[in-house]
Design a protein around this motif. Sequence first.
Motif, PDB file in Angstrom:
ATOM      1  N   LEU A 229       4.634  13.365  28.419  1.00  0.00           N
ATOM      2  CA  LEU A 229       2.991  14.175  29.038  1.00  0.00           C
ATOM      3  C   LEU A 229       3.586  14.812  29.534  1.00  0.00           C
ATOM      4  O   LEU A 229       2.593  16.317  30.044  1.00  0.00           O
ATOM      5  N   ASN A 230       4.357  15.681  29.357  1.00  0.00           N
ATOM      6  CA  ASN A 230       4.905  16.963  30.901  1.00  0.00           C
ATOM      7  C   ASN A 230       5.571  18.086  29.968  1.00  0.00           C
ATOM      8  O   ASN A 230       6.565  18.369  29.854  1.00  0.00           O
ATOM      9  N   ALA A 235       1.613  19.790  27.152  1.00  0.00           N
ATOM     10  CA  ALA A 235       0.528  20.497  28.427  1.00  0.00           C
ATOM     11  C   ALA A 235      -0.038  21.826  27.362  1.00  0.00           C
ATOM     12  O   ALA A 235      -0.404  22.572  28.526  1.00  0.00           O
ATOM     13  N   SER A 236       0.092  22.016  26.513  1.00  0.00           N
ATOM     14  CA  SER A 236      -0.992  22.970  25.900  1.00  0.00           C
ATOM     15  C   SER A 236      -2.119  23.268  25.450  1.00  0.00           C
ATOM     16  O   SER A 236      -2.485  24.657  26.021  1.00  0.00           O
ATOM     17  N   GLY A 237      -3.156  22.248  25.639  1.00  0.00           N
ATOM     18  CA  GLY A 237      -4.035  22.198  25.554  1.00  0.00           C
ATOM     19  C   GLY A 237      -4.320  22.690  24.139  1.00  0.00           C
ATOM     20  O   GLY A 237      -5.948  23.212  23.308  1.00  0.00           O
ATOM     21  N   VAL A 238      -3.536  22.822  23.028  1.00  0.00           N
ATOM     22  CA  VAL A 238      -4.031  23.309  21.443  1.00  0.00           C
ATOM     23  C   VAL A 238      -3.220  22.786  20.386  1.00  0.00           C
ATOM     24  O   VAL A 238      -2.636  22.178  20.470  1.00  0.00           O
ATOM     25  N   GLY A 279      -0.561  16.105  29.869  1.00  0.00           N
ATOM     26  CA  GLY A 279      -1.729  15.580  29.728  1.00  0.00           C
ATOM     27  C   GLY A 279      -2.707  16.513  28.442  1.00  0.00           C
ATOM     28  O   GLY A 279      -4.051  16.084  28.062  1.00  0.00           O
ATOM     29  N   ALA A 280      -2.531  17.773  29.256  1.00  0.00           N
ATOM     30  CA  ALA A 280      -3.705  18.218  28.654  1.00  0.00           C
ATOM     31  C   ALA A 280      -3.657  18.083  26.842  1.00  0.00           C
ATOM     32  O   ALA A 280      -5.178  18.327  26.300  1.00  0.00           O
ATOM     33  N   GLN A 281      -2.671  17.905  26.508  1.00  0.00           N
ATOM     34  CA  GLN A 281      -3.148  17.856  24.319  1.00  0.00           C
ATOM     35  C   GLN A 281      -3.992  16.183  24.229  1.00  0.00           C
ATOM     36  O   GLN A 281      -4.941  16.382  23.660  1.00  0.00           O
TER      37      GLN A 281
END
Length: 298
Positions: A229-230, A235-238, A279-281
Amino acid sequence: MSAAVAQVLRISPAVRSIRPTKPPPRIRRPLPRDENRLPIPHVNLVVRDTAPCRLLDHYYNTVRDDIMYMTYKHQPNPKPPRHVRPKYDPEDPYTKHRFNPPIGGNQYFKRPPPLVTPENVVKLERIQLHTHVKESFSSRSHLLGAMMAFRAISGQNEDSGNQHTVEGVELAVGRRSIQGWVRPGAPIGVKVDLKGPRMYDFLGILVDFILPRIREFPGLVMDGASGPLNSPNAASGVVSFGLPPEAMAFFPQIEVNLDAYPKSYGMHVHLITSAKGVGAQNVARALLSGFQVPFARR
């Protein structure tokens, strides 16, 4: 008929109009024109939507609350952010104006996500479409077909509706030289950014008309549950994926007049969200699942 009878008929009240109208006012001064020689109206015209956006209302009424509950983590005593020491002493006069990066690099993908509050719930910020036209290396005229297709799909023109934030369809240019056939500043494709209601309209068309009609489409492939998750990708969120050239004919704006375009173009779709940190993905995928975007595990 005598002249007296004709005079009576001409002034008879029955012949006159029941609703007298005035002639249109004459424009004494001609309208100014822009650089394209088009007249500029004397009023400020702003094009707005006549109906609320369906997916936008769905986000604020349903998805937003569900995402807040799913991503909330109670932290009674949150830890303060760790101070990252810069490479040079900021008080040193010899290195005061030098580029001072943090030790170990930026490492944004190792930062913890921000606390979930009603004000910072993850949302979809913009959608970017871009395509690469290989024939443009020999002639720039090959970009016209892709520009026409992207303009029909997105419905975006530069400063359309007197909105200066609308950039319209732009040229994608090379940033560096690659093996002599890509030069810095040379146009190699087109791109367009979608924001606001146009963004949600495109997402609705993508989910309802495009993805179900692609042959043997398994869904947007996700990493396994045991993936880190890192990592920079997590961690991009895209969320990014590609559409084949035959998918362009499924858009209603293109399908109604497919013969007007010289060829079909594949495209890359980037769904850019506001999720950040570790974990933004997964948070971005949970948000898009609320809009019925299909995902599949590897």
